[in-house]
Design a protein around this motif. Structure first.
Motif, PDB file in Angstrom:
ATOM      1  N   THR A 182      20.726  36.133   9.887  1.00  0.00           N
ATOM      2  CA  THR A 182      21.522  37.035   9.076  1.00  0.00           C
ATOM      3  C   THR A 182      21.015  36.680   7.534  1.00  0.00           C
ATOM      4  O   THR A 182      21.497  35.408   7.356  1.00  0.00           O
ATOM      5  CB  THR A 182      22.686  37.261   9.001  1.00  0.00           C
ATOM      6  OG1 THR A 182      23.516  36.230   8.665  1.00  0.00           O
ATOM      7  CG2 THR A 182      22.896  37.925  10.634  1.00  0.00           C
TER       8      THR A 182
ATOM      9  N   ASP B 113      22.764  35.964   5.084  1.00  0.00           N
ATOM     10  CA  ASP B 113      24.618  35.211   5.176  1.00  0.00           C
ATOM     11  C   ASP B 113      24.540  34.135   5.052  1.00  0.00           C
ATOM     12  O   ASP B 113      24.278  32.935   4.320  1.00  0.00           O
ATOM     13  CB  ASP B 113      25.765  36.490   5.450  1.00  0.00           C
ATOM     14  CG  ASP B 113      26.202  37.512   4.703  1.00  0.00           C
ATOM     15  OD1 ASP B 113      26.012  37.034   3.204  1.00  0.00           O
ATOM     16  OD2 ASP B 113      26.781  37.831   4.668  1.00  0.00           O
TER      17      ASP B 113
ATOM     18  N   SER C  40      16.462  44.737  13.673  1.00  0.00           N
ATOM     19  CA  SER C  40      17.492  44.998  13.364  1.00  0.00           C
ATOM     20  C   SER C  40      17.778  45.378  14.787  1.00  0.00           C
ATOM     21  O   SER C  40      16.865  46.034  15.481  1.00  0.00           O
ATOM     22  CB  SER C  40      18.137  46.257  12.827  1.00  0.00           C
ATOM     23  OG  SER C  40      17.180  45.879  11.676  1.00  0.00           O
TER      24      SER C  40
ATOM     25  N   ARG D  30      23.938  45.409  14.220  1.00  0.00           N
ATOM     26  CA  ARG D  30      24.404  44.059  13.452  1.00  0.00           C
ATOM     27  C   ARG D  30      24.027  44.309  12.581  1.00  0.00           C
ATOM     28  O   ARG D  30      22.762  44.846  12.048  1.00  0.00           O
ATOM     29  CB  ARG D  30      24.098  43.303  14.613  1.00  0.00           C
ATOM     30  CG  ARG D  30      25.010  43.646  15.945  1.00  0.00           C
ATOM     31  CD  ARG D  30      24.790  41.934  16.972  1.00  0.00           C
ATOM     32  NE  ARG D  30      25.349  42.653  18.125  1.00  0.00           N
ATOM     33  CZ  ARG D  30      26.550  41.227  18.540  1.00  0.00           C
ATOM     34  NH1 ARG D  30      25.860  40.982  18.627  1.00  0.00           N
ATOM     35  NH2 ARG D  30      26.294  42.024  20.033  1.00  0.00           N
ATOM     36  N   ALA D  31      23.784  42.921  11.613  1.00  0.00           N
ATOM     37  CA  ALA D  31      23.472  43.161  10.499  1.00  0.00           C
ATOM     38  C   ALA D  31      21.463  42.207  10.772  1.00  0.00           C
ATOM     39  O   ALA D  31      21.208  42.581  12.142  1.00  0.00           O
ATOM     40  CB  ALA D  31      23.965  41.182   9.503  1.00  0.00           C
ATOM     41  N   LYS D  32      20.910  42.788   9.881  1.00  0.00           N
ATOM     42  CA  LYS D  32      19.314  42.851   9.669  1.00  0.00           C
ATOM     43  C   LYS D  32      19.125  41.150  10.236  1.00  0.00           C
ATOM     44  O   LYS D  32      20.080  39.848   9.451  1.00  0.00           O
ATOM     45  CB  LYS D  32      18.857  43.275   9.035  1.00  0.00           C
ATOM     46  CG  LYS D  32      18.721  44.542   8.426  1.00  0.00           C
ATOM     47  CD  LYS D  32      18.133  45.032   7.208  1.00  0.00           C
ATOM     48  CE  LYS D  32      18.253  46.691   7.180  1.00  0.00           C
ATOM     49  NZ  LYS D  32      17.510  46.767   6.219  1.00  0.00           N
TER      50      LYS D  32
END
Length: 137
Positions: A34, A36, A71, A75-77
């Motif tokens: 991700t 992050d 994706s 959920r987060a990419k």
């Protein structure tokens, strides 16, 4: 030097310290971080890198076609640097782990002509879903 870094150099993309560290984080097989996660790993190597720089760099890499945005299930990419070798994804329905898979055959050939409804198909995306070994136990 990573495959991604080599491709970027070949394109003449300006490799600042921040861009280089993002590309280095994305190096490897089965990488699907991700934004992050990319930021956290990049900050271990370059503590002053900002989250905005990571997001902007990922956006540029996707626009260049050097990274694929994946994706799954809201959920987060995630970002996949394996953009130049045709592949599909195997996704764990519990923890979200993603692995690249390279099934033999042509998935487009498996779609009968009557099921194409006159579409001129340019790409095929197949996602295999299940539980990874850690979640299956």
């Amino acid at each position: 030097m990573s495959d991604l870094l080599e491709r970027l150099r070949g394109r003449g993309w300006r490799l600042t310290a921040q861009r280089r560290v993002v590309a280095e984080v994305l190096d490897g097989d089965h990488v699907h971080y991700t934004a992050d996660e990319v930021h956290a790993l990049a900050a271990e190597r370059l503590p002053e890198i900002s989250r905005a720089t990571v997001y902007n760099t990922l956006g540029e890499l996707v626009s260049l076609g050097e990274v694929i945005e994946v994706s799954t299930d809201g959920r987060a990419k995630r970002y996949d640097p394996n953009a130049h070798r045709a592949h599909q994804h195997l996704v764990c329905g519990r923890c979200g782990t993603i692995r690249d898979v390279h099934p033999s055959g042509d998935p487009l050939a498996d779609l009968p002509a009557q099921e194409r409804f006159g579409f001129s198909i340019s790409t095929v995306e197949v996602t295999y879903r299940g539980l990874c070994p850690d979640c299956a136990t």
